[in-house]
Design a protein around this motif. Structure first.
Motif, PDB file in Angstrom:
ATOM      1  N   CYS A 145       0.843  -1.203   0.000  1.00 25.32           N
ATOM      2  CA  CYS A 145       0.000   0.000   0.000  1.00 25.32           C
ATOM      3  C   CYS A 145       0.876   1.250   0.000  1.00 25.32           C
ATOM      4  CB  CYS A 145      -0.897   0.012   1.232  1.00 25.32           C
ATOM      5  SG  CYS A 145      -2.100  -1.323   1.196  1.00 25.32           S
ATOM      6  N   PHE A 146       0.382   2.300  -0.616  1.00 25.83           N
ATOM      7  CA  PHE A 146       1.128   3.573  -0.622  1.00 25.83           C
ATOM      8  C   PHE A 146       0.147   4.737  -0.504  1.00 25.83           C
ATOM      9  CE2 PHE A 146       0.281   4.914  -5.028  1.00 25.83           C
ATOM     10  CZ  PHE A 146      -0.144   3.714  -5.596  1.00 25.83           C
ATOM     11  N   GLY A 147       0.692   5.893  -0.132  1.00 28.39           N
ATOM     12  CA  GLY A 147      -0.137   7.092  -0.034  1.00 28.39           C
ATOM     13  C   GLY A 147      -0.777   7.279   1.333  1.00 28.39           C
ATOM     14  N   SER A 148      -0.909   6.203   2.081  1.00 28.56           N
ATOM     15  CA  SER A 148      -1.630   6.309   3.344  1.00 28.56           C
ATOM     16  C   SER A 148      -0.690   6.300   4.560  1.00 28.56           C
ATOM     17  CB  SER A 148      -2.628   5.157   3.466  1.00 28.56           C
ATOM     18  OG  SER A 148      -2.005   3.929   3.162  1.00 28.56           O
ATOM     19  N   GLU A 149       0.523   5.796   4.372  1.00 27.10           N
ATOM     20  CA  GLU A 149       1.463   5.646   5.497  1.00 27.10           C
ATOM     21  C   GLU A 149       2.654   6.595   5.295  1.00 27.10           C
ATOM     22  OE1 GLU A 149       0.753   3.004   7.857  1.00 27.10           O
ATOM     23  OE2 GLU A 149      -1.096   3.180   6.720  1.00 27.10           O
ATOM     24  N   ASP A 150       3.668   6.470   6.147  1.00 24.95           N
ATOM     25  CA  ASP A 150       4.865   7.307   5.975  1.00 24.95           C
ATOM     26  C   ASP A 150       5.843   6.677   4.977  1.00 24.95           C
ATOM     27  OD1 ASP A 150       5.849   5.193   7.446  1.00 24.95           O
ATOM     28  OD2 ASP A 150       6.856   6.432   8.954  1.00 24.95           O
ATOM     29  N   ARG A 151       5.500   5.505   4.455  1.00 22.53           N
ATOM     30  CA  ARG A 151       6.363   4.794   3.497  1.00 22.53           C
ATOM     31  C   ARG A 151       5.511   3.763   2.752  1.00 22.53           C
ATOM     32  NH1 ARG A 151       9.358   1.849   8.414  1.00 22.53           N
ATOM     33  NH2 ARG A 151       8.261   3.506   9.487  1.00 22.53           N
ATOM     34  N   PRO A 152       6.017   3.213   1.648  1.00 19.41           N
ATOM     35  CA  PRO A 152       5.293   2.108   1.025  1.00 19.41           C
ATOM     36  C   PRO A 152       5.338   0.920   1.965  1.00 19.41           C
ATOM     37  CG  PRO A 152       7.447   2.373   0.014  1.00 19.41           C
ATOM     38  CD  PRO A 152       7.270   3.534   0.944  1.00 19.41           C
ATOM     39  N   LEU A 153       4.188   0.297   2.168  1.00 18.30           N
ATOM     40  CA  LEU A 153       4.098  -0.699   3.236  1.00 18.30           C
ATOM     41  C   LEU A 153       3.673  -2.056   2.701  1.00 18.30           C
ATOM     42  CD1 LEU A 153       3.879  -0.239   6.593  1.00 18.30           C
ATOM     43  CD2 LEU A 153       1.657  -1.205   6.042  1.00 18.30           C
ATOM     44  N   PHE A 154       4.438  -3.104   3.024  1.00 21.38           N
ATOM     45  CA  PHE A 154       4.004  -4.463   2.710  1.00 21.38           C
ATOM     46  C   PHE A 154       2.896  -4.820   3.685  1.00 21.38           C
ATOM     47  CE2 PHE A 154       4.305  -9.057   3.592  1.00 21.38           C
ATOM     48  CZ  PHE A 154       3.854  -9.502   2.358  1.00 21.38           C
ATOM     49  N   ALA A 155       1.703  -5.112   3.162  1.00 27.21           N
ATOM     50  CA  ALA A 155       0.557  -5.410   4.028  1.00 27.21           C
ATOM     51  C   ALA A 155       0.556  -6.902   4.330  1.00 27.21           C
ATOM     52  CB  ALA A 155      -0.734  -4.969   3.335  1.00 27.21           C
ATOM     53  N   GLY A 156       1.297  -7.294   5.366  1.00 26.02           N
ATOM     54  CA  GLY A 156       1.527  -8.707   5.667  1.00 26.02           C
ATOM     55  C   GLY A 156       0.269  -9.440   6.093  1.00 26.02           C
ATOM     56  N   ALA A 157      -0.534  -8.827   6.968  1.00 26.41           N
ATOM     57  CA  ALA A 157      -1.731  -9.513   7.466  1.00 26.41           C
ATOM     58  C   ALA A 157      -2.766  -9.664   6.349  1.00 26.41           C
ATOM     59  CB  ALA A 157      -2.323  -8.743   8.647  1.00 26.41           C
ATOM     60  N   ALA A 158      -2.934  -8.617   5.549  1.00 30.24           N
ATOM     61  CA  ALA A 158      -3.904  -8.687   4.443  1.00 30.24           C
ATOM     62  C   ALA A 158      -3.454  -9.710   3.406  1.00 30.24           C
ATOM     63  CB  ALA A 158      -4.070  -7.310   3.805  1.00 30.24           C
ATOM     64  N   SER A 159      -2.144  -9.747   3.134  1.00 28.12           N
ATOM     65  CA  SER A 159      -1.624 -10.734   2.171  1.00 28.12           C
ATOM     66  C   SER A 159      -1.887 -12.142   2.696  1.00 28.12           C
ATOM     67  CB  SER A 159      -0.114 -10.538   1.956  1.00 28.12           C
ATOM     68  OG  SER A 159       0.159  -9.235   1.488  1.00 28.12           O
ATOM     69  N   ALA A 160      -1.649 -12.342   3.993  1.00 31.35           N
ATOM     70  CA  ALA A 160      -1.855 -13.670   4.597  1.00 31.35           C
ATOM     71  C   ALA A 160      -3.331 -14.067   4.569  1.00 31.35           C
ATOM     72  CB  ALA A 160      -1.324 -13.676   6.037  1.00 31.35           C
ATOM     73  N   ALA A 161      -4.220 -13.067   4.699  1.00 31.81           N
ATOM     74  CA  ALA A 161      -5.656 -13.367   4.721  1.00 31.81           C
ATOM     75  C   ALA A 161      -6.154 -13.920   3.382  1.00 31.81           C
ATOM     76  CB  ALA A 161      -6.448 -12.116   5.109  1.00 31.81           C
ATOM     77  N   ALA A 162      -5.435 -13.588   2.308  1.00 30.51           N
ATOM     78  CA  ALA A 162      -5.840 -14.084   0.981  1.00 30.51           C
ATOM     79  C   ALA A 162      -5.080 -15.341   0.588  1.00 30.51           C
ATOM     80  CB  ALA A 162      -5.592 -12.994  -0.069  1.00 30.51           C
ATOM     81  N   GLU A 163      -4.033 -15.647   1.324  1.00 30.58           N
ATOM     82  CA  GLU A 163      -3.101 -16.717   0.937  1.00 30.58           C
ATOM     83  C   GLU A 163      -3.770 -18.097   0.905  1.00 30.58           C
ATOM     84  OE1 GLU A 163       0.064 -16.067   0.027  1.00 30.58           O
ATOM     85  OE2 GLU A 163       0.408 -18.180  -0.414  1.00 30.58           O
ATOM     86  N   GLY A 164      -3.641 -18.771  -0.225  1.00 34.83           N
ATOM     87  CA  GLY A 164      -4.088 -20.158  -0.343  1.00 34.83           C
ATOM     88  C   GLY A 164      -5.601 -20.336  -0.346  1.00 34.83           C
ATOM     89  N   ARG A 165      -6.325 -19.244  -0.467  1.00 32.60           N
ATOM     90  CA  ARG A 165      -7.799 -19.354  -0.388  1.00 32.60           C
ATOM     91  C   ARG A 165      -8.432 -18.998  -1.740  1.00 32.60           C
ATOM     92  NH1 ARG A 165      -9.589 -16.117   4.878  1.00 32.60           N
ATOM     93  NH2 ARG A 165     -11.482 -17.343   4.589  1.00 32.60           N
ATOM     94  N   ALA A 166      -9.577 -19.621  -2.005  1.00 33.14           N
ATOM     95  CA  ALA A 166     -10.309 -19.286  -3.231  1.00 33.14           C
ATOM     96  C   ALA A 166     -10.979 -17.927  -3.012  1.00 33.14           C
ATOM     97  CB  ALA A 166     -11.344 -20.357  -3.522  1.00 33.14           C
ATOM     98  N   TRP A 167     -10.781 -17.025  -3.948  1.00 33.07           N
ATOM     99  CA  TRP A 167     -11.283 -15.653  -3.809  1.00 33.07           C
ATOM    100  C   TRP A 167     -12.806 -15.652  -3.758  1.00 33.07           C
ATOM    101  CZ3 TRP A 167      -9.657 -11.485  -1.898  1.00 33.07           C
ATOM    102  CH2 TRP A 167     -10.180 -10.238  -2.241  1.00 33.07           C
ATOM    103  N   SER A 168     -13.357 -14.989  -2.741  1.00 30.12           N
ATOM    104  CA  SER A 168     -14.819 -14.938  -2.550  1.00 30.12           C
ATOM    105  C   SER A 168     -15.139 -13.665  -1.767  1.00 30.12           C
ATOM    106  CB  SER A 168     -15.267 -16.152  -1.722  1.00 30.12           C
ATOM    107  OG  SER A 168     -14.719 -16.036  -0.412  1.00 30.12           O
ATOM    108  N   GLY A 169     -16.419 -13.403  -1.573  1.00 30.75           N
ATOM    109  CA  GLY A 169     -16.827 -12.236  -0.795  1.00 30.75           C
ATOM    110  C   GLY A 169     -16.311 -12.311   0.637  1.00 30.75           C
TER     111      GLY A 169
END
Ligand SMILES: Cc1cc2nc3c(=O)[nH]c(=O)nc-3n(C[C@H](O)[C@H](O)[C@H](O)COP(=O)(O)OP(=O)(O)OC[C@H]3O[C@@H](n4cnc5c(N)ncnc54)[C@H](O)[C@@H]3O)c2cc1C
Length: 286
Positions: free
Chosen positions: A216-240
């Motif tokens: 993510c960028f623009g919202s923090e003091d630096r470009p940020l790797f969104a680790g928790a959000a990335s993990a939340a999508a990891e290995g899962r079939a995309w759905s609502g």
């Protein structure tokens, strides 16, 4: 206002530039595309005694591809990145981001290295580098070292670069089989710095995402790797449900900075909506 008085040198080789940096340290500044440097001098936000113009150093130029890695020289102009068939083929995330970087006049002079070294938190290229697991090559008279993009950006305009170091190039893994990228940002006018933006890169197999990398960028003091959000999508079939989980996790990853352009809550909301849409697009692109 006018810039303070300074001396100017234009070395022809990387070695000469590094000698000058070693000799003058914090008194010197590298001059690349000058798109950000000159405004900061004119506003007296920075008063270096010496400007080291690196524009004649061939070793810092060009974009090339070898062994699955794209090399982007620090002096590659934004316009070069935008027009590069190598970038279009191997780094589609950067190809998608480039039209959002400033305007034509700025893109004709602004450089890849200048954008990375400046580390503006709303700039597109630093966030792309984080999502793509880029490595930066830094040089000084002490030698060369490599720094992963994820640990290069330390804070607001703060990076891992030491006073005597110059950013030489980035090495970025090319798009591998089964991987896709998606880029989205929100800016008030096209070409303005983003209020919030997201770079997504992942392996996509049907609807299943893996090796998910959200920056993510623009919202923090630096470009940020969104680790928790990335993990939340990891290995899962995309759905609502997964989209909701990603958005909720992003709320933990981000701690946006509010300003008169947009409040912290607005920036978080934008980042969540953009991330959901960017992942939607990535899955549907197949
Ligand atoms: C009107 C305007 C709109 C813009 N909009 C956007 C935008 O929407 N998105 C965006 O990402 N950017 C935007 N920019 C910034 C622009 O994209 C440039 O990338 C940025 O200004 C820095 O690149 P430069 O080559 O001009 O660097 P310079 O201005 O020459 O240098 C910037 C800083 O980096 C240092 N530096 C430069 N190269 C190196 C190097 N190789 N090693 C170590 N230090 C180095 C310099 O010493 C200086 O401190 C905008 C700029 C302007 C003027």
């Amino acid at each position: 206002m006018k810039a303070p008085r300074f001396s100017y040198v234009r070395p022809e080789s990387l070695g000469s530039a590094l000698e000058l940096l070693a000799e003058h340290g914090d008194e010197a500044r590298i001059l690349a595309g000058v798109q950000s440097l000159m405004p900061t001098l004119n506003m007296r936000l920075s008063e270096p005694r010496l400007l080291i113009d690196i524009n004649r150093i061939d070793a810092l130029k060009g974009i090339s591809f070898e062994d699955g890695t794209v090399r982007i020289g620090a002096l590659a102009r934004h316009a070069e990145l935008l027009a590069s068939p190598l970038v279009a083929e191997h780094l589609p995330l950067i190809a998608a981001a480039m039209p959002h970087v400033a305007h034509v006049a700025v893109r004709n002079r602004g450089t890849f290295g200048g954008s990375i070294a400046l580390a503006d938190p709303a700039a597109e290229l630093p966030a792309c580098a984080v999502a793509l697991d880029a490595t930066f090559v830094l040089a000084s008279l002490r030698g060369r070292r490599t720094v992963p993009a994820r640990s290069f950006f330390h804070g607001l305009y703060e990076t891992a670069l030491a006073e005597d170091e110059l950013l030489v190039e980035a090495r970025i893994p090319a798009l591998a089989a089964g991987y896709r990228s998606s880029f989205l940002e929100f800016a008030r006018r096209h070409g303005d710095f983003a209020l919030a933006g997201v770079c997504c890169h992942a392996h996509v197999d049907g609807a299943v995402l893996s090796d998910v990398r959200l920056a993510c960028f623009g919202s923090e003091d630096r470009p940020l790797f969104a680790g928790a959000a990335s993990a939340a999508a990891e290995g899962r079939a995309w759905s609502g449900d997964v989209k909701q989980a990603v958005k909720a996790a992003l709320g933990g990853d981000l701690d946006p900075i509010g300003s008169f352009h947009a409040s912290a809550a607005t920036r978080l909301h934008l980042a969540q909506v953009l991330t959901g849409r960017a992942l939607d697009r990535m899955v549907r692109a197949g």
